[in-house]
Design a protein around this motif. Structure first.
Motif, short mmCIF file in Angstrom:
data_model
loop_
_atom_site.label_atom_id
_atom_site.label_comp_id
_atom_site.label_asym_id
_atom_site.label_seq_id
_atom_site.Cartn_x
_atom_site.Cartn_y
_atom_site.Cartn_z
N HIS A 38 0.90 -1.08 0.01
CA HIS A 38 0.03 -0.03 -0.04
C HIS A 38 0.86 1.40 0.02
CE1 HIS A 38 -3.76 -2.03 0.64
NE2 HIS A 38 -3.04 -2.81 1.58
N HIS A 39 2.21 1.26 -0.14
CA HIS A 39 2.82 2.21 -0.13
C HIS A 39 2.74 3.57 -0.81
CE1 HIS A 39 5.30 0.00 2.71
NE2 HIS A 39 5.47 -0.99 2.04
N PRO A 40 2.35 3.35 -2.12
CA PRO A 40 2.17 4.43 -3.10
C PRO A 40 0.67 5.27 -2.53
CG PRO A 40 2.65 2.54 -4.28
CD PRO A 40 2.34 2.03 -2.89
N ALA A 41 -0.10 4.48 -1.91
CA ALA A 41 -1.39 5.15 -1.69
C ALA A 41 -1.19 6.48 -1.05
CB ALA A 41 -2.33 4.16 -0.72
N ALA A 42 -0.11 6.69 -0.17
CA ALA A 42 0.08 7.97 0.43
C ALA A 42 0.29 9.08 -0.66
CB ALA A 42 1.29 7.92 1.38
N HIS A 90 -9.50 8.41 3.13
CA HIS A 90 -8.27 8.02 2.40
C HIS A 90 -7.00 8.56 3.13
CE1 HIS A 90 -5.69 5.95 -0.31
NE2 HIS A 90 -4.97 7.07 -0.75
N ASN A 91 -7.21 9.99 3.42
CA ASN A 91 -6.15 10.55 3.95
C ASN A 91 -5.79 10.56 5.41
OD1 ASN A 91 -8.46 12.23 4.51
ND2 ASN A 91 -7.23 14.09 5.08
N LEU A 92 -6.77 9.73 6.06
CA LEU A 92 -6.61 9.52 7.61
C LEU A 92 -6.41 7.98 8.07
CD1 LEU A 92 -9.50 11.67 8.87
CD2 LEU A 92 -7.02 12.34 8.69
N VAL A 93 -5.84 7.43 7.00
CA VAL A 93 -5.58 6.11 7.15
C VAL A 93 -4.27 5.56 6.58
CG1 VAL A 93 -6.81 5.31 4.86
CG2 VAL A 93 -6.60 3.61 6.88
N ASP A 94 -3.63 4.58 7.34
CA ASP A 94 -2.40 4.03 6.91
C ASP A 94 -2.64 2.74 6.51
OD1 ASP A 94 0.16 3.02 6.32
OD2 ASP A 94 1.03 3.47 8.30
N GLN A 95 -2.62 2.46 5.14
CA GLN A 95 -3.15 1.19 4.72
C GLN A 95 -1.98 0.16 4.79
OE1 GLN A 95 -5.09 0.83 0.73
NE2 GLN A 95 -6.29 2.63 1.25
N THR A 96 -0.60 0.50 5.29
CA THR A 96 0.09 -0.48 5.34
C THR A 96 -0.23 -1.39 6.90
OG1 THR A 96 1.66 0.95 6.59
CG2 THR A 96 1.91 0.88 4.28
N LYS A 97 -1.09 -0.71 7.46
CA LYS A 97 -1.27 -1.42 8.59
C LYS A 97 -2.58 -2.31 8.53
CE LYS A 97 1.72 0.99 11.02
NZ LYS A 97 2.95 0.35 11.34
N GLU A 133 -4.97 -0.06 17.70
CA GLU A 133 -3.85 -0.33 18.20
C GLU A 133 -2.71 -0.20 17.41
OE1 GLU A 133 -4.62 -2.82 22.41
OE2 GLU A 133 -4.16 -3.99 20.53
N SER A 134 -2.99 -0.58 16.02
CA SER A 134 -1.96 -0.75 14.97
C SER A 134 -1.16 0.35 14.32
CB SER A 134 -2.63 -1.58 13.74
OG SER A 134 -3.62 -0.88 13.11
N GLY A 135 -2.04 1.61 14.47
CA GLY A 135 -1.69 2.55 13.83
C GLY A 135 -2.34 3.13 12.64
N LEU A 136 -3.37 2.10 12.48
CA LEU A 136 -4.07 2.31 11.00
C LEU A 136 -4.73 3.54 10.91
CD1 LEU A 136 -5.39 0.89 8.59
CD2 LEU A 136 -7.38 0.36 10.02
N TYR A 137 -5.23 4.15 12.02
CA TYR A 137 -5.68 5.50 12.34
C TYR A 137 -5.37 6.22 13.53
CZ TYR A 137 -9.36 3.11 14.82
OH TYR A 137 -10.08 2.26 15.82
N ALA A 138 -5.43 7.65 13.59
CA ALA A 138 -4.87 8.16 14.57
C ALA A 138 -5.79 8.35 15.73
CB ALA A 138 -4.23 9.47 14.23
#
Length: 229
Positions: free
Chosen positions: A15-19, A154-161, A173-178
């Protein structure tokens, strides 16, 4: 499973390019807002609507009479009514059938489809409680009773998690969202189009969503429509 109950969900892709991508939502009180799903920067379109009391009464009757009801059909705009009438009472559930027929017609018209995969199910437990994306082009979701689908901008989620990226931790707990406040939720009766990973140009930017926490005092009635052509 479907939108929040999906056999085609994906959670372990790179998911890295998603950012680098920008994705937003389109929300409005008129069904024309659903056409905004074609915008490259939109991965969810939500028609905020009220449901006539007659339809709500038909929904309540269905859940009361058939607490374990579930149907999965491949239908066209011309035969969806006939397909639903095989398992629903034409008199008691007529208004609900009318509403579903309308949504099938809209979905087919919007995406130029000849048929769709329809699933209508009474749900008495959380079927897909982890956040995920779906490997589908686009899915229509509407909840006729009880709490509806949760989703993350989309801008508030880290899809790598997502999935294995969580390292066994919960979504919170994973850091998927803050923040818990980052989680959005559809309203009951809303009609939403969720753009998936298989939409051309939307790879690694599918809407991140999940089933809501189950309310033990009330079952959900969930409708999903998928591409079947």
């Amino acid at each position: 499973m479907y939108s929040d109950i999906s056999p085609t969900q994906t959670s372990d892709t790179e998911h890295h390019p998603a950012a680098l991508l920008t994705r937003t939502e389109a929300i409005g009180p008129h069904p024309t807002v659903l056409g905004d799903i074609y915008r490259d920067d939109t991965n969810i379109a939500i028609w905020e609507r009220d449901l006539p009391e007659a339809v709500q009464h038909a929904v309540s009757a269905l859940i009361s009479e058939k607490p374990h009801y579930g149907v999965s059909l491949n239908v066209t705009p011309d035969n969806v009514r006939e397909g639903l009438e095989e398992s629903l009472d034409l008199v008691v559930h007529q208004t609900l059938i009318n509403d579903i027929e309308l949504l099938v017609n809209m979905f087919c018209c919007l995406f130029d489809l000849k048929r769709v995969g329809l699933r209508l199910t009474v749900i008495d437990k959380a079927m897909c409680p982890r956040f995920h994306t779906d490997k589908v082009p686009c899915r229509l979701v509407t909840t006729y009773q009880n709490v509806a689908t949760e989703w993350l901008p989309h801008n508030l989620v880290d899809q790598t998690k997502l999935g294995r990226g969580s390292n066994g931790k919960s979504d919170s707990e994973s850091g998927l969202y803050a923040h818990a406040e980052d989680i959005r939720q559809l309203n009951c009766f809303d009609v939403a189009l969720l753009k998936g990973e298989s939409w051309e140009g939307n790879e690694e930017a599918g809407l991140v969503h999940r089933s809501p926490a189950h309310d033990p005092d009330q079952s959900r009635l969930l409708l999903t429509l998928d591409f079947a052509d």
